[in-house]
Design an enzyme around this catalytic site. Sequence first.
Site, PDB file in Angstrom:
ATOM      1  N   PRO A 140       0.844  -1.210   0.000  1.00 42.50           N
ATOM      2  CA  PRO A 140       0.000   0.000   0.000  1.00 42.50           C
ATOM      3  C   PRO A 140       0.866   1.243   0.000  1.00 42.50           C
ATOM      4  O   PRO A 140       1.772   1.385   0.822  1.00 42.50           O
ATOM      5  CB  PRO A 140      -0.806  -0.140   1.302  1.00 42.50           C
ATOM      6  CG  PRO A 140       0.034  -1.008   2.178  1.00 42.50           C
ATOM      7  CD  PRO A 140       0.776  -1.940   1.278  1.00 42.50           C
ATOM      8  N   GLN A 218      -6.704  -1.329   2.843  1.00 43.65           N
ATOM      9  CA  GLN A 218      -6.005  -0.918   4.063  1.00 43.65           C
ATOM     10  C   GLN A 218      -6.727   0.251   4.722  1.00 43.65           C
ATOM     11  O   GLN A 218      -7.032   1.255   4.078  1.00 43.65           O
ATOM     12  CB  GLN A 218      -4.562  -0.514   3.782  1.00 43.65           C
ATOM     13  CG  GLN A 218      -3.792  -0.208   5.062  1.00 43.65           C
ATOM     14  CD  GLN A 218      -2.370   0.230   4.831  1.00 43.65           C
ATOM     15  OE1 GLN A 218      -2.127   1.321   4.321  1.00 43.65           O
ATOM     16  NE2 GLN A 218      -1.406  -0.615   5.194  1.00 43.65           N
ATOM     17  N   CYS A 262       3.050   2.936   9.073  1.00 44.90           N
ATOM     18  CA  CYS A 262       3.381   4.202   8.407  1.00 44.90           C
ATOM     19  C   CYS A 262       4.074   5.142   9.387  1.00 44.90           C
ATOM     20  O   CYS A 262       3.511   5.491  10.423  1.00 44.90           O
ATOM     21  CB  CYS A 262       2.119   4.853   7.857  1.00 44.90           C
ATOM     22  SG  CYS A 262       2.443   6.437   7.024  1.00 44.90           S
ATOM     23  N   GLY A 420       7.014  -2.530  -3.162  1.00 39.78           N
ATOM     24  CA  GLY A 420       6.341  -1.245  -3.267  1.00 39.78           C
ATOM     25  C   GLY A 420       6.866  -0.401  -4.408  1.00 39.78           C
ATOM     26  O   GLY A 420       6.395  -0.475  -5.538  1.00 39.78           O
ATOM     27  N   ARG A 421       7.884   0.428  -4.125  1.00 40.69           N
ATOM     28  CA  ARG A 421       8.369   1.403  -5.107  1.00 40.69           C
ATOM     29  C   ARG A 421       8.905   0.752  -6.371  1.00 40.69           C
ATOM     30  O   ARG A 421       8.816   1.327  -7.456  1.00 40.69           O
ATOM     31  CB  ARG A 421       9.457   2.272  -4.476  1.00 40.69           C
ATOM     32  CG  ARG A 421       9.059   2.900  -3.156  1.00 40.69           C
ATOM     33  CD  ARG A 421       8.056   4.011  -3.316  1.00 40.69           C
ATOM     34  NE  ARG A 421       7.361   4.288  -2.060  1.00 40.69           N
ATOM     35  CZ  ARG A 421       6.548   5.319  -1.864  1.00 40.69           C
ATOM     36  NH1 ARG A 421       6.323   6.166  -2.852  1.00 40.69           N
ATOM     37  NH2 ARG A 421       5.942   5.496  -0.714  1.00 40.69           N
TER      38      ARG A 421
END
Length: 644
Positions: A140, A218, A262, A420-421
């Site tokens: 996410p 999420q 996060c 992710g990235r």
Amino acid sequence: RQPIILSSGVLVGAMGRHVCRKLFLIASIINLVSKSTCVATTVDHYSAVTTSGRSLTSFPCTQPYAFVVGSDNRHKYPYNYRRRWQRKMPVPSTSLPRTLCGSGSRIHEGNENSSEFNSAAHRAAKNDVLRKHSRLALAPMMEYTDRHFRAMVRLVSGRTLLHTEMVAADDLVMASNGKSGGRGRESVKNTKRNIASPHVQQLLGQSATIPEGPSVLQLGGNDASQLFQAAKTYHEYSQLQLSTASSHSRCEYTALNLNCGCPSPAVSGKKRFGAALMKDPAHVTKLVRAIHDGVDGRLPITVKCRIGLHDADIKPFSREVYEGTRSSQEEYEELRKFVEIVASDGIATDFQIHARIAVLGGTISPADNRKIPPLKYEYVRRLAREFPELNFVMNGGIHSLAQAREELQVDDSLAGVMVGRAFVADPWGFATADEVLYGDVHDGLDNNLDQQPRNRREVLQAYGRHADHEERHAEPAQIRRSLVAACAHLFAGEANSKQFRMDLDELAGRPERLEREAKAQAWSSAGGSKASSLASAFSCAPLVSAGGWDDMQAVDDARPSWDEDELPLSELIVDAACRHFGDEVLDRSRRESYEKKIWEEDEARRRRAKGDPVLFVGGDSGKIDNGEKVSGGVVDGWFNKGLN
């Protein structure tokens, strides 16, 4: 002669384990004294695998059935409750019309059509989907993993588990109450709920033309009541979408996820959720329970977290401070305690763990939080070995499909890896994930791989249908940038990829430019020559017009008059790709692209070993790391090498 089911419902903590032992004791007695088959079931498998089963030792000649609903493939079979002697046993295939539902020490008669039974069965089915698609997960990411990018990734990989960008619980609750701003529960009191509002659709909606498949929503928040309402809003909205069969959007997720990882100051600082929740694992357990209750127990609830925290408000973060604060064993024990407490309720059985600590306090940026703290994969692997009843997905520092495969080959304790990235930077680099990680093959049958686009030309054509559908149901000026951004890096690593992105950027800004011109023209008609010259100079409307507020309303309502010859966005994107890439690039298969990527990585390692300059992958021309131009290089070498 028909089988009997003893069902405990949802088992919780020590009481759940007590009930579990009672059920298996009763099942043993029934199997001894009658010719019927008695099957003891539990909705949740955490209490099951932590039960010693000592009460069964008095009946060594019996083998009670224990079908654990909602468990993963490792535990989804009958087994005796002495874990060291687990073995597979056949599940009765006879229909089971009679059910005895246990609650504590009281047993009453029920049927399999009850809401509790249906919720458990639905959750079991979703759990099975979750387990089968966890080998590779899209992480996410705020402002990245919206429904458009998820649609693009689904075209690239049919098996990857997708995660949405975080949806704040208070935002979703306010959206369902007809509000799109503000904070706090007080702002939504005594307000009529509207779960079908456009804002709810924006937060929860999926592509209407590309089935999203296995995906996870999420949620973020630290208030149990708000998370309950947010989960309930999703549940009601998904049921509404199913009942109305809306063609505008879809909404059906495989699981819900709680954000406990996060480190952004806006999330973990002011709002005190995200990674800040790891300070209080008991509170996280309550939040997981609230989400579970909000969806009536019909979906699995997962947790994404870090391996630990460092509060920079107490002590500034540095390498020396971090290494001298506590030992690796103490750090791991804190993580282990967090997992054990959160999983003790028997609801959260899946954890996605970013193998870095989260540095709170805003001393380093969220981007640095993904780079500076050291990776400690061994913590996640150790958790997977010590908690075999749980499922762990490892996140952080995984940049390619080849690396993901290597991490999963180290041992089989991990359920999967999360990327992710790297997925954003090069989505086509994961085009063979279904084959490499999941073992799917092209066999000519109607399977997953044979239904997917075979190359990037077909991916753009399929994604174009999604883009056209979205623009028909929304203002292009508001949505086109996010539509175009989803496919901007599809040709990463190819020559002319930068020019392709520049063309897409021009396409993305065209509706906004035309809208500004339309407003300027409307203002020119309403505000006189002086206002007209100013509007033309700045391509925008001044605050107050000479004609008053009526003219201002006309300016606000002004919309661009689209040229009848304007092509749909799908054709514009494909045309841009055809201008900058040849057929060899557009029609290159997934397997050929993967072999090219592997060859480039091997060649880069060989050059580093020899001390030669390494060719950068990506860009428009061959560049080596000293900035010089080269006529040939890795790409030319790959073409000359050919494919076997």
